[in-house]
Design a protein around this motif. Structure first.
Motif, PDB file in Angstrom:
ATOM      1  N   HIS A  50       0.872  -1.172   0.000  1.00 17.83           N
ATOM      2  CA  HIS A  50       0.000   0.000   0.000  1.00 17.83           C
ATOM      3  C   HIS A  50       0.905   1.216   0.000  1.00 17.83           C
ATOM      4  CE1 HIS A  50      -2.834   3.081   1.427  1.00 17.83           C
ATOM      5  NE2 HIS A  50      -3.776   2.297   0.912  1.00 17.83           N
ATOM      6  N   PHE A  51       0.441   2.311  -0.572  1.00 14.49           N
ATOM      7  CA  PHE A  51       1.287   3.491  -0.703  1.00 14.49           C
ATOM      8  C   PHE A  51       1.545   4.238   0.599  1.00 14.49           C
ATOM      9  CE2 PHE A  51      -3.036   4.588  -2.044  1.00 14.49           C
ATOM     10  CZ  PHE A  51      -3.349   5.589  -1.139  1.00 14.49           C
ATOM     11  N   LEU A  52       0.654   4.132   1.598  1.00 20.68           N
ATOM     12  CA  LEU A  52       0.854   4.889   2.831  1.00 20.68           C
ATOM     13  C   LEU A  52       2.148   4.517   3.556  1.00 20.68           C
ATOM     14  CD1 LEU A  52       0.071   6.972   4.941  1.00 20.68           C
ATOM     15  CD2 LEU A  52      -1.476   5.280   5.953  1.00 20.68           C
ATOM     16  N   PRO A  53       2.418   3.240   3.834  1.00 16.74           N
ATOM     17  CA  PRO A  53       3.693   2.949   4.491  1.00 16.74           C
ATOM     18  C   PRO A  53       4.895   3.332   3.633  1.00 16.74           C
ATOM     19  CG  PRO A  53       2.484   0.913   4.042  1.00 16.74           C
ATOM     20  CD  PRO A  53       1.585   2.043   3.696  1.00 16.74           C
ATOM     21  N   ALA A  54       4.757   3.219   2.324  1.00 18.58           N
ATOM     22  CA  ALA A  54       5.852   3.628   1.436  1.00 18.58           C
ATOM     23  C   ALA A  54       6.116   5.135   1.566  1.00 18.58           C
ATOM     24  CB  ALA A  54       5.532   3.267  -0.011  1.00 18.58           C
ATOM     25  N   VAL A  81      13.570  -0.625   1.037  1.00 20.48           N
ATOM     26  CA  VAL A  81      12.109  -0.681   1.007  1.00 20.48           C
ATOM     27  C   VAL A  81      11.671  -0.855  -0.446  1.00 20.48           C
ATOM     28  CG1 VAL A  81       9.952   0.549   1.492  1.00 20.48           C
ATOM     29  CG2 VAL A  81      11.926   0.838   3.023  1.00 20.48           C
ATOM     30  N   TRP A  82      10.846  -1.853  -0.677  1.00 17.05           N
ATOM     31  CA  TRP A  82      10.269  -2.089  -1.998  1.00 17.05           C
ATOM     32  C   TRP A  82       8.780  -1.783  -1.956  1.00 17.05           C
ATOM     33  CZ3 TRP A  82      14.304  -4.902  -0.177  1.00 17.05           C
ATOM     34  CH2 TRP A  82      15.385  -5.070  -1.024  1.00 17.05           C
ATOM     35  N   VAL A  83       8.259  -1.399  -3.111  1.00 18.48           N
ATOM     36  CA  VAL A  83       6.829  -1.126  -3.233  1.00 18.48           C
ATOM     37  C   VAL A  83       6.247  -2.085  -4.264  1.00 18.48           C
ATOM     38  CG1 VAL A  83       5.102   0.586  -3.898  1.00 18.48           C
ATOM     39  CG2 VAL A  83       7.153   1.311  -2.674  1.00 18.48           C
ATOM     40  N   ASP A 135      -3.455   0.536 -11.828  1.00 17.58           N
ATOM     41  CA  ASP A 135      -2.421   1.331 -12.478  1.00 17.58           C
ATOM     42  C   ASP A 135      -1.640   2.091 -11.405  1.00 17.58           C
ATOM     43  OD1 ASP A 135      -4.240   3.281 -11.731  1.00 17.58           O
ATOM     44  OD2 ASP A 135      -4.449   4.169 -13.695  1.00 17.58           O
ATOM     45  N   VAL A 136      -0.585   2.768 -11.842  1.00 19.26           N
ATOM     46  CA  VAL A 136       0.267   3.489 -10.901  1.00 19.26           C
ATOM     47  C   VAL A 136      -0.231   4.917 -10.759  1.00 19.26           C
ATOM     48  CG1 VAL A 136       2.605   4.240 -10.365  1.00 19.26           C
ATOM     49  CG2 VAL A 136       2.237   2.043 -11.474  1.00 19.26           C
ATOM     50  N   ARG A 196      -0.036   8.637  -8.644  1.00 23.77           N
ATOM     51  CA  ARG A 196       1.050   9.452  -8.101  1.00 23.77           C
ATOM     52  C   ARG A 196       1.389   9.061  -6.662  1.00 23.77           C
ATOM     53  NH1 ARG A 196       1.566  13.648  -4.765  1.00 23.77           N
ATOM     54  NH2 ARG A 196      -0.656  13.887  -4.506  1.00 23.77           N
ATOM     55  N   LEU A 197       0.414   8.642  -5.875  1.00 28.23           N
ATOM     56  CA  LEU A 197       0.661   8.290  -4.481  1.00 28.23           C
ATOM     57  C   LEU A 197       1.552   7.058  -4.313  1.00 28.23           C
ATOM     58  CD1 LEU A 197      -2.845   8.963  -2.890  1.00 28.23           C
ATOM     59  CD2 LEU A 197      -0.771  10.347  -2.668  1.00 28.23           C
ATOM     60  N   TRP A 198       1.713   6.247  -5.363  1.00 26.87           N
ATOM     61  CA  TRP A 198       2.555   5.061  -5.297  1.00 26.87           C
ATOM     62  C   TRP A 198       4.032   5.371  -5.549  1.00 26.87           C
ATOM     63  CZ3 TRP A 198       1.359   0.312  -3.636  1.00 26.87           C
ATOM     64  CH2 TRP A 198       0.009  -0.048  -3.571  1.00 26.87           C
ATOM     65  N   VAL A 199       4.327   6.509  -6.137  1.00 32.12           N
ATOM     66  CA  VAL A 199       5.684   6.809  -6.583  1.00 32.12           C
ATOM     67  C   VAL A 199       6.412   7.643  -5.536  1.00 32.12           C
ATOM     68  CG1 VAL A 199       7.059   7.886  -8.417  1.00 32.12           C
ATOM     69  CG2 VAL A 199       4.888   6.733  -8.967  1.00 32.12           C
ATOM     70  N   HIS A 200       7.511   7.078  -5.009  1.00 30.37           N
ATOM     71  CA  HIS A 200       8.261   7.741  -3.950  1.00 30.37           C
ATOM     72  C   HIS A 200       9.764   7.632  -4.201  1.00 30.37           C
ATOM     73  CE1 HIS A 200       4.543   7.961  -1.777  1.00 30.37           C
ATOM     74  NE2 HIS A 200       4.371   6.682  -2.019  1.00 30.37           N
TER      75      HIS A 200
END
Length: 156
Positions: free
Chosen positions: A116-120, A136-138, A144-145, A147-151
């Motif tokens: 999930h994107f929050l811990p990332a 850390v891996w996501v 789809d990807v 913006r919240l997934w990209v860190h």
């Protein structure tokens, strides 16, 4: 040789994130005897009110008002990361995840996978500040990807 600990972090906002985390945990534990994989639902480590607003309201809107969710999803994908609203969101998340961050430190994993994107997001900020130094891996679990997934600072 001591066993390695892999921490798999998810958020119980929809079943997909949790199922992906559980599948990863089961697969690692079955295939790599020297690795202990542990799955943590971040929502179990936040205040009840934050959990209700973050996870339960998400499910409510998705199930009852999918067109509203679609609009919000698209709009938030285009919002700048430096916007005031985004800054407020990050501050609220940071304040409500203090207990989780303490748990993470106590667990002392060797590496982390986020489904999930929050811990990332949280760990990306900690890595940037130099207070979290583990890989850390996501694993994207949406269609789809967003913006919240990209860190920055993620190992992959």
């Amino acid at each position: 040789m001591p066993s390695k600990k892999l921490l798999i972090l998810s958020v119980s906002a929809g079943a997909g994130h949790m199922r992906a985390a559980e599948a990863l945990r089961a697969s690692v534990n079955a295939r790599y005897p020297g690795v202990e994989a542990v799955h943590i639902d971040l929502m179990e480590w936040v205040p009840l009110m934050f959990r209700k607003v973050y996870a339960e309201s998400f499910l409510y809107v998705v199930e009852r008002y999918p067109e509203v969710w679609g609009y919000l999803y698209g709009k938030s994908d285009k919002t700048r990361a430096s916007s005031k609203l985004d800054g407020l969101r990050r501050a609220v998340e940071r304040l409500n995840t203090v207990k989780f961050m303490k748990l993470l430190k106590e667990m002392n994993p060797d590496q982390v996978i986020c489904t999930h994107f929050l811990p990332a997001q949280l760990l990306s900020r900690k890595i940037r500040k130099g207070v979290f130094k583990l890989p850390v891996w996501v694993q994207v679990t949406d269609f789809d990807v967003h913006r919240l997934w990209v860190h920055p600072h993620m190992a992959g």
